[in-house]
Design a protein around this motif. Sequence first.
Motif, PDB file in Angstrom:
ATOM      1  N   VAL A 140      -0.431 -10.362 -12.199  1.00 57.97           N
ATOM      2  CA  VAL A 140       0.678  -9.727 -11.477  1.00 57.97           C
ATOM      3  C   VAL A 140       0.558  -8.198 -11.536  1.00 57.97           C
ATOM      4  O   VAL A 140       0.692  -7.499 -10.516  1.00 57.97           O
ATOM      5  CB  VAL A 140       2.023 -10.198 -12.065  1.00 57.97           C
ATOM      6  N   LEU A 141       0.302  -7.670 -12.733  1.00 59.17           N
ATOM      7  CA  LEU A 141       0.169  -6.213 -12.868  1.00 59.17           C
ATOM      8  C   LEU A 141      -1.038  -5.688 -12.083  1.00 59.17           C
ATOM      9  O   LEU A 141      -0.977  -4.607 -11.484  1.00 59.17           O
ATOM     10  CB  LEU A 141       0.044  -5.849 -14.347  1.00 59.17           C
ATOM     11  N   GLY A 142      -2.135  -6.436 -12.086  1.00 55.76           N
ATOM     12  CA  GLY A 142      -3.308  -6.012 -11.325  1.00 55.76           C
ATOM     13  C   GLY A 142      -3.049  -5.969  -9.833  1.00 55.76           C
ATOM     14  O   GLY A 142      -3.509  -5.055  -9.136  1.00 55.76           O
ATOM     15  N   SER A 143      -2.299  -6.947  -9.314  1.00 55.16           N
ATOM     16  CA  SER A 143      -1.981  -6.945  -7.886  1.00 55.16           C
ATOM     17  C   SER A 143      -1.077  -5.769  -7.520  1.00 55.16           C
ATOM     18  O   SER A 143      -1.284  -5.105  -6.487  1.00 55.16           O
ATOM     19  CB  SER A 143      -1.304  -8.265  -7.512  1.00 55.16           C
ATOM     20  N   LEU A 144      -0.076  -5.508  -8.365  1.00 53.88           N
ATOM     21  CA  LEU A 144       0.802  -4.369  -8.091  1.00 53.88           C
ATOM     22  C   LEU A 144       0.036  -3.049  -8.141  1.00 53.88           C
ATOM     23  O   LEU A 144       0.234  -2.164  -7.300  1.00 53.88           O
ATOM     24  CB  LEU A 144       1.951  -4.357  -9.102  1.00 53.88           C
ATOM     25  N   LEU A 145      -0.861  -2.934  -9.121  1.00 56.68           N
ATOM     26  CA  LEU A 145      -1.659  -1.706  -9.224  1.00 56.68           C
ATOM     27  C   LEU A 145      -2.591  -1.552  -8.029  1.00 56.68           C
ATOM     28  O   LEU A 145      -2.768  -0.440  -7.491  1.00 56.68           O
ATOM     29  CB  LEU A 145      -2.454  -1.720 -10.531  1.00 56.68           C
ATOM     30  N   ALA A 146      -3.193  -2.647  -7.580  1.00 59.46           N
ATOM     31  CA  ALA A 146      -4.083  -2.589  -6.413  1.00 59.46           C
ATOM     32  C   ALA A 146      -3.312  -2.176  -5.158  1.00 59.46           C
ATOM     33  O   ALA A 146      -3.797  -1.381  -4.341  1.00 59.46           O
ATOM     34  CB  ALA A 146      -4.742  -3.942  -6.207  1.00 59.46           C
TER      35      ALA A 146
END
Length: 266
Positions: A140-146
């Motif tokens: 989830v955090l990786g998608s938001l950061l991307a």
Amino acid sequence: MAWHDGTVTAPLTPPHQPNPHDPWQAPPSGSHLATVPASGSPDDPDTATELRQAAVVVALVALAGIALGLLWLWLAPRVPLVSDGSAVFLENSEGEEAIGADGTFVLLAAGFGALSAAAVFWRLRRGGVLLVVGLALGGVLGSLLAWRVGVWLGPSSDVVARAREAGEGVVFDAPLELHAVVVAVLVWPFVALGLHLLLTAAFGPREPEPEWAGPGWSSYYGGPGEDPGAPKPAAGPWTEPGAGPGAGPGPGSGPASGTPGGSGAS
């Protein structure tokens, strides 16, 4: 009358030994199932070790979102805009570039979810629930950061300023956006969890099978192919060949002639 010619019988289970068919009886001390891995070992990590592993997974998976954002910025189709001096319009009103940006993000997020699940399973095959939670949270955090990296490094979101800078009738790119944000953000963790579950079910560690090894287990419960419910002969005088309850002394069972105490000498 000899004592074995009467009604005296020996019990099948000696009083000093437990019942071998008791389901609550603990296995013998020398059996394979009696060994339990120590807490904190690689086969049975404790809670503190699982927390550290989950924290590392969250950090690494979230940082992988930077790579996802850069790839999305590079591969996503651009939406062309044009200005007539008073308003901004789509150059091609029937174009699908806006939908293509969302689709590109979803496909890339699915690929990153599969890669992260395979990497976590390969490195930490015996991880517990905390590791799986860390994998989902990192996705989830990786998608938001991307998403934020792609928007930040992409074309400016100030469309009016871009239109004035480009001039009337000049085509320029629209800001990079995600229209289905919730769906796109949840693709990575869902794919990662699903693939990790499949890998664990197919190639995960198994519980050790009971082995018929050790004198304690095989003599106590019986070896393979042996019926544990069959009565076993009790130790006694009649276990010798040719002897049994009710059988009298056979030939040669008395004292040998010519030996001390025998009847050979008159």
